[in-house]
Design a protein around this motif. Structure first.
Motif, PDB file in Angstrom:
ATOM      1  N   SER A   1      -8.576   5.260 -15.312  1.00 24.71           N
ATOM      2  CA  SER A   1      -9.567   5.223 -16.246  1.00 24.71           C
ATOM      3  C   SER A   1      -9.625   4.072 -17.175  1.00 24.71           C
ATOM      4  CB  SER A   1      -9.772   6.572 -16.913  1.00 24.71           C
ATOM      5  OG  SER A   1      -8.420   6.804 -17.840  1.00 24.71           O
ATOM      6  N   PHE A   2      -8.727   3.296 -17.040  1.00 30.30           N
ATOM      7  CA  PHE A   2      -8.544   2.315 -18.034  1.00 30.30           C
ATOM      8  C   PHE A   2      -9.631   1.142 -17.605  1.00 30.30           C
ATOM      9  CE2 PHE A   2      -6.584  -1.615 -19.747  1.00 30.30           C
ATOM     10  CZ  PHE A   2      -5.993  -1.111 -20.884  1.00 30.30           C
ATOM     11  N   GLN A   3     -10.249   0.778 -18.967  1.00 30.05           N
ATOM     12  CA  GLN A   3     -11.504  -0.283 -18.994  1.00 30.05           C
ATOM     13  C   GLN A   3     -11.177  -1.391 -19.602  1.00 30.05           C
ATOM     14  OE1 GLN A   3     -14.272   0.130 -17.219  1.00 30.05           O
ATOM     15  NE2 GLN A   3     -13.574   2.327 -16.166  1.00 30.05           N
ATOM     16  N   PRO A   4     -10.398  -2.350 -19.163  1.00 32.40           N
ATOM     17  CA  PRO A   4     -10.235  -3.576 -19.970  1.00 32.40           C
ATOM     18  C   PRO A   4     -11.203  -4.567 -20.187  1.00 32.40           C
ATOM     19  CG  PRO A   4      -9.555  -3.847 -17.457  1.00 32.40           C
ATOM     20  CD  PRO A   4      -9.901  -2.385 -17.942  1.00 32.40           C
ATOM     21  N   ARG A   5     -11.200  -5.013 -21.401  1.00 32.67           N
ATOM     22  CA  ARG A   5     -12.259  -5.956 -21.958  1.00 32.67           C
ATOM     23  C   ARG A   5     -11.830  -7.155 -22.369  1.00 32.67           C
ATOM     24  NH1 ARG A   5     -14.284  -0.986 -22.753  1.00 32.67           N
ATOM     25  NH2 ARG A   5     -16.501  -0.282 -22.331  1.00 32.67           N
ATOM     26  N   THR A   6     -10.565  -7.168 -22.780  1.00 31.90           N
ATOM     27  CA  THR A   6     -10.116  -8.486 -23.560  1.00 31.90           C
ATOM     28  C   THR A   6      -9.096  -8.749 -22.756  1.00 31.90           C
ATOM     29  OG1 THR A   6      -8.569  -7.339 -24.975  1.00 31.90           O
ATOM     30  CG2 THR A   6     -10.901  -7.796 -25.835  1.00 31.90           C
ATOM     31  N   LYS A   7      -8.357  -9.902 -22.882  1.00 31.84           N
ATOM     32  CA  LYS A   7      -7.245 -10.672 -22.367  1.00 31.84           C
ATOM     33  C   LYS A   7      -6.041  -9.724 -22.488  1.00 31.84           C
ATOM     34  CE  LYS A   7      -4.161 -14.794 -21.843  1.00 31.84           C
ATOM     35  NZ  LYS A   7      -3.986 -16.262 -22.293  1.00 31.84           N
ATOM     36  N   GLU A   8      -5.865  -9.196 -23.688  1.00 29.01           N
ATOM     37  CA  GLU A   8      -4.703  -8.295 -23.930  1.00 29.01           C
ATOM     38  C   GLU A   8      -4.810  -7.037 -23.239  1.00 29.01           C
ATOM     39  OE1 GLU A   8      -6.773  -9.912 -26.596  1.00 29.01           O
ATOM     40  OE2 GLU A   8      -5.201 -11.415 -26.893  1.00 29.01           O
ATOM     41  N   ASP A   9      -6.078  -6.590 -23.073  1.00 26.34           N
ATOM     42  CA  ASP A   9      -6.382  -5.349 -22.027  1.00 26.34           C
ATOM     43  C   ASP A   9      -6.089  -5.468 -20.859  1.00 26.34           C
ATOM     44  OD1 ASP A   9      -7.351  -3.979 -24.375  1.00 26.34           O
ATOM     45  OD2 ASP A   9      -9.372  -4.338 -23.792  1.00 26.34           O
ATOM     46  N   PHE A  10      -6.293  -6.687 -20.476  1.00 28.79           N
ATOM     47  CA  PHE A  10      -5.846  -7.043 -18.851  1.00 28.79           C
ATOM     48  C   PHE A  10      -4.531  -7.185 -18.780  1.00 28.79           C
ATOM     49  CE2 PHE A  10     -10.410  -7.948 -18.432  1.00 28.79           C
ATOM     50  CZ  PHE A  10     -10.437  -7.240 -17.086  1.00 28.79           C
ATOM     51  N   VAL A  11      -3.713  -7.502 -19.751  1.00 28.59           N
ATOM     52  CA  VAL A  11      -2.277  -7.909 -19.636  1.00 28.59           C
ATOM     53  C   VAL A  11      -1.725  -6.525 -19.832  1.00 28.59           C
ATOM     54  CG1 VAL A  11      -0.139  -8.747 -21.048  1.00 28.59           C
ATOM     55  CG2 VAL A  11      -2.151 -10.330 -20.717  1.00 28.59           C
ATOM     56  N   LYS A  12      -2.132  -5.560 -20.512  1.00 26.61           N
ATOM     57  CA  LYS A  12      -1.924  -4.071 -20.689  1.00 26.61           C
ATOM     58  C   LYS A  12      -2.040  -3.466 -19.421  1.00 26.61           C
ATOM     59  CE  LYS A  12      -2.171   0.019 -23.526  1.00 26.61           C
ATOM     60  NZ  LYS A  12      -2.919   0.472 -24.696  1.00 26.61           N
ATOM     61  N   LEU A  13      -3.232  -3.724 -18.676  1.00 19.06           N
ATOM     62  CA  LEU A  13      -3.343  -3.133 -17.339  1.00 19.06           C
ATOM     63  C   LEU A  13      -2.597  -3.572 -16.422  1.00 19.06           C
ATOM     64  CD1 LEU A  13      -5.207  -1.144 -15.631  1.00 19.06           C
ATOM     65  CD2 LEU A  13      -6.506  -3.578 -15.001  1.00 19.06           C
ATOM     66  N   SER A  14      -2.115  -4.712 -16.431  1.00 20.44           N
ATOM     67  CA  SER A  14      -1.278  -5.362 -15.471  1.00 20.44           C
ATOM     68  C   SER A  14       0.444  -4.559 -15.652  1.00 20.44           C
ATOM     69  CB  SER A  14      -0.938  -6.766 -15.609  1.00 20.44           C
ATOM     70  OG  SER A  14       0.011  -7.480 -14.798  1.00 20.44           O
ATOM     71  N   THR A  15       0.755  -4.376 -16.793  1.00 16.56           N
ATOM     72  CA  THR A  15       1.841  -3.940 -17.375  1.00 16.56           C
ATOM     73  C   THR A  15       2.035  -2.412 -16.733  1.00 16.56           C
ATOM     74  OG1 THR A  15       2.007  -5.353 -19.249  1.00 16.56           O
ATOM     75  CG2 THR A  15       3.496  -3.543 -19.043  1.00 16.56           C
ATOM     76  N   LEU A  16       1.002  -1.686 -16.940  1.00 18.71           N
ATOM     77  CA  LEU A  16       0.905  -0.389 -16.421  1.00 18.71           C
ATOM     78  C   LEU A  16       0.967  -0.018 -14.819  1.00 18.71           C
ATOM     79  CD1 LEU A  16      -1.925   1.180 -18.780  1.00 18.71           C
ATOM     80  CD2 LEU A  16       0.479   1.538 -18.735  1.00 18.71           C
ATOM     81  N   ILE A  17       0.429  -1.127 -14.362  1.00 19.19           N
ATOM     82  CA  ILE A  17       0.330  -1.051 -12.890  1.00 19.19           C
ATOM     83  C   ILE A  17       1.529  -1.343 -12.213  1.00 19.19           C
ATOM     84  CG2 ILE A  17      -0.447  -2.342 -10.898  1.00 19.19           C
ATOM     85  CD1 ILE A  17      -3.129  -2.663 -12.147  1.00 19.19           C
TER      86      ILE A  17
END
Length: 177
Positions: free
Chosen positions: A63-79
């Motif tokens: 359900s993660f909805q990334p919007r910023t660069k930091e959000d995408f980095v966090k998504l990558s880390t979670l994956i």
């Protein structure tokens, strides 16, 4: 009161079935059957059958909805933490990574793909250097910032070189010819 409602519902259902053509009846029957099959599958397999998981972490990842660069980095880390760490030691993991990176880079523009490839090349060069240093037995130096002109500090600047290059007359300035 409830009995009268049930009778009305039954009579409405009966009347609507009588009015419907055979195709619509078959469609409704198939829809009911499909819904009951889905409910049975959900009962058998739990939340995973409906697209959810039993893990709160995986649900948050889905359900993660990334919007910023930091959000995408966090998504990558979670994956990486939740999915990839389990498979890193498997023998076919490098093949998976190659395919995965290719699929991830597919929708990108050529400039963006080159930037990502440059990052991967840098990583490969660092790993190659580490392996070479490890094989030769060298210890890793502490990383320092490169500075211009401070590699060698000379106490005295040699300016004689300038005189020799520009000296057309030799050692005697009066001797032109």
């Amino acid at each position: 009161m409830k009995a009268s409602r049930n009778e009305e519902d039954d009579s409405d259902a009966y009347d609507s079935d009588a009015v419907l053509d055979p195709r619509e009846k078959a469609r409704r029957l198939k829809e009911k059957e499909l819904n009951s099959d889905l409910n049975n599958a959900a009962d058998l397999f739990g939340a995973a059958a409906l697209g959810g998981t039993t893990s709160k972490e995986l649900d948050s990842l889905l359900s993660f909805q990334p919007r910023t660069k930091e959000d995408f980095v966090k998504l990558s880390t979670l994956i990486i933490e939740l999915v990839m760490k389990r498979h890193q030691n498997k023998p076919l993991y490098p093949t998976f990574v190659e395919h995965h990176v290719r699929e991830l880079a597919g929708p990108l523009k050529d400039v963006e793909v080159r930037k990502a490839a440059s990052g991967l090349t840098t990583l490969a060069n660092e790993k190659q250097k580490e392996a070479r240093d490890k094989a030769s037995g060298k210890k890793k130096k502490a990383a320092s910032k490169p500075t211009l002109g401070s590699a060698k500090v000379a106490n005295k600047v040699d300016t004689g070189v300038y005189d020799e290059v520009l000296d057309d007359f030799g050692t005697h300035a009066d001797d032109f010819m």
